[in-house]
Design an enzyme around this catalytic site. Structure first.
Site, PDB file in Angstrom:
ATOM      1  N   TYR A  44     -10.353  -6.006  -5.060  1.00 53.26           N
ATOM      2  CA  TYR A  44      -9.238  -6.140  -4.129  1.00 53.26           C
ATOM      3  C   TYR A  44      -7.965  -6.387  -4.949  1.00 53.26           C
ATOM      4  CZ  TYR A  44     -12.569  -6.822  -0.238  1.00 53.26           C
ATOM      5  OH  TYR A  44     -13.558  -6.679   0.712  1.00 53.26           O
ATOM      6  N   SER A  45      -6.818  -6.309  -4.295  1.00 55.02           N
ATOM      7  CA  SER A  45      -5.587  -6.553  -5.047  1.00 55.02           C
ATOM      8  C   SER A  45      -5.585  -7.968  -5.628  1.00 55.02           C
ATOM      9  CB  SER A  45      -4.353  -6.322  -4.183  1.00 55.02           C
ATOM     10  OG  SER A  45      -4.358  -7.143  -3.035  1.00 55.02           O
ATOM     11  N   GLU A  46      -6.201  -8.929  -4.906  1.00 54.70           N
ATOM     12  CA  GLU A  46      -6.394 -10.263  -5.470  1.00 54.70           C
ATOM     13  C   GLU A  46      -7.670 -10.906  -4.940  1.00 54.70           C
ATOM     14  OE1 GLU A  46      -1.771 -10.431  -6.128  1.00 54.70           O
ATOM     15  OE2 GLU A  46      -2.878 -10.083  -4.289  1.00 54.70           O
ATOM     16  N   THR A  47      -8.218 -11.807  -5.755  1.00 49.15           N
ATOM     17  CA  THR A  47      -9.341 -12.661  -5.387  1.00 49.15           C
ATOM     18  C   THR A  47      -8.958 -14.081  -5.768  1.00 49.15           C
ATOM     19  OG1 THR A  47     -10.985 -10.918  -5.751  1.00 49.15           O
ATOM     20  CG2 THR A  47     -11.775 -13.191  -5.844  1.00 49.15           C
ATOM     21  N   HIS A  76      -0.168 -13.246  -0.308  1.00 54.13           N
ATOM     22  CA  HIS A  76      -1.287 -13.089   0.626  1.00 54.13           C
ATOM     23  C   HIS A  76      -2.521 -13.876   0.192  1.00 54.13           C
ATOM     24  CE1 HIS A  76      -3.684  -9.998  -1.594  1.00 54.13           C
ATOM     25  NE2 HIS A  76      -4.584 -10.159  -0.650  1.00 54.13           N
TER      26      HIS A  76
END
Length: 304
Positions: A44-47, A76
């Site tokens: 994902y774009s971030e974790t 986010h």
């Protein structure tokens, strides 16, 4: 040892919209290398990884990873992680406080009929304004012409409230839609003042995209090269702070609703507000709704 995770869609009130986030709970004991590997696996774009706070007055230490690097702060991931923790909490709180690389991030929790529906963060740092960038350079990064970049309200500039972004305005919704990232231009122009991404927007928003007052897109470096992000809270709140800094209003609360991800099929709605007092920015905020998607557990080799 089984480690639990929950995924959420952030800045949306419906499944399969907004920006995806994986939240790894009970992350104590994981090394930085393991966290990076897990974030790369989720892709994902971030974790985020939730750890016990260093200061008992706070609620958690939160570390944020893209598939390629750790971030000092991001929007986010904070909105989504606070949504998850507030939803799981036995005793409801109206505010959480996260320890992050960029500083302390307070997050307010919104509920309806006892159910958590969204959250709003306060940026951990004051607005910083770094280098201005030429319209031609910004246009090259997003495959547009220099006259597609609007400089009437502000020049393209690197700004941040915890993480730096190159922020620019384009002349129309049509120009926003046809933008494409250019790898050669990115490599030549960015990073600049540590900005690795371009967040660009337009004021030309059709009535069909209400309640959005701006539409935005964001191109960034990802694991497989340049990628697009469907909702970038840290860039949006930095841009909102820039707009407020340029606004002649000396006191009050400046609110703005920003759409992102519409051209990706993952529409996101980001609500910003910036508080000014005596002509100076006191605080900058961004928030929105979230939807829980999946949950599960995983084991790492050699654990448990």
């Amino acid at each position: 040892m089984q480690r639990r995770y929950i995924t959420v869609d952030v800045f949306t009130d419906r499944a399969f919209g907004g920006n995806q986030l994986a939240v790894v709970l009970d992350a104590a004991g994981l090394s930085t290398q393991q966290m990076q590997a897990i974030a790369t696996e989720f892709n994902y774009s971030e974790t985020t990884f939730v750890l016990p706070p260093r200061d008992r007055d706070n609620d958690a230490e939160v570390r944020i990873f893209t598939p390629v690097r750790e971030m000092p702060f991001a929007g986010h991931p904070n909105v989504g992680t606070s949504f998850v923790l507030a939803s799981l909490a036995r005793e409801p709180k109206s505010r959480l406080r996260f320890e992050e690389k960029a500083g302390l991030v307070p997050i307010d929790i919104f509920r309806e009929q006892g159910r958590v529906i969204g959250t709003e963060l306060t940026a951990p740092q004051p607005l910083s304004r770094w280098a201005e960038v030429s319209a031609a350079d910004v246009a090259a990064c997003i495959s547009l012409a220099a006259d597609d970049i609007r400089i009437e309200h502000h020049a393209p500039q690197v700004v941040g409230v915890g993480t730096p972004f190159l922020v620019a305005e384009v002349v129309s919704r049509e120009a926003l839609k046809r933008a494409r990232p250019d790898a050669a231009a990115f490599g030549r122009i960015l990073p600049r003042d540590d900005a690795r991404s371009v967040w660009f927007y337009t004021r030309d928003v059709p009535a069909s995209e209400a309640p959005c007052e701006r539409q935005a897109r964001m191109f960034m470096r990802g694991a497989g090269g340049l990628a697009e992000d469907p909702a970038t809270g840290s860039a949006t709140v930095a841009a909102a702070a820039l707009f407020a800094d340029l606004d002649p209003v000396g006191d009050g609360e400046l609110k703005l609703t920003v759409g992102q991800g519409f051209d990706m099929g993952r529409p996101s709605i980001l609500q910003t507000r910036v508080v000014k007092r005596d002509g100076k920015i006191v605080s900058a905020h961004v928030g929105g709704a979230c939807v829980q998607m999946m949950e599960g557990t995983f084991n790492l080799a050699g654990e448990g």
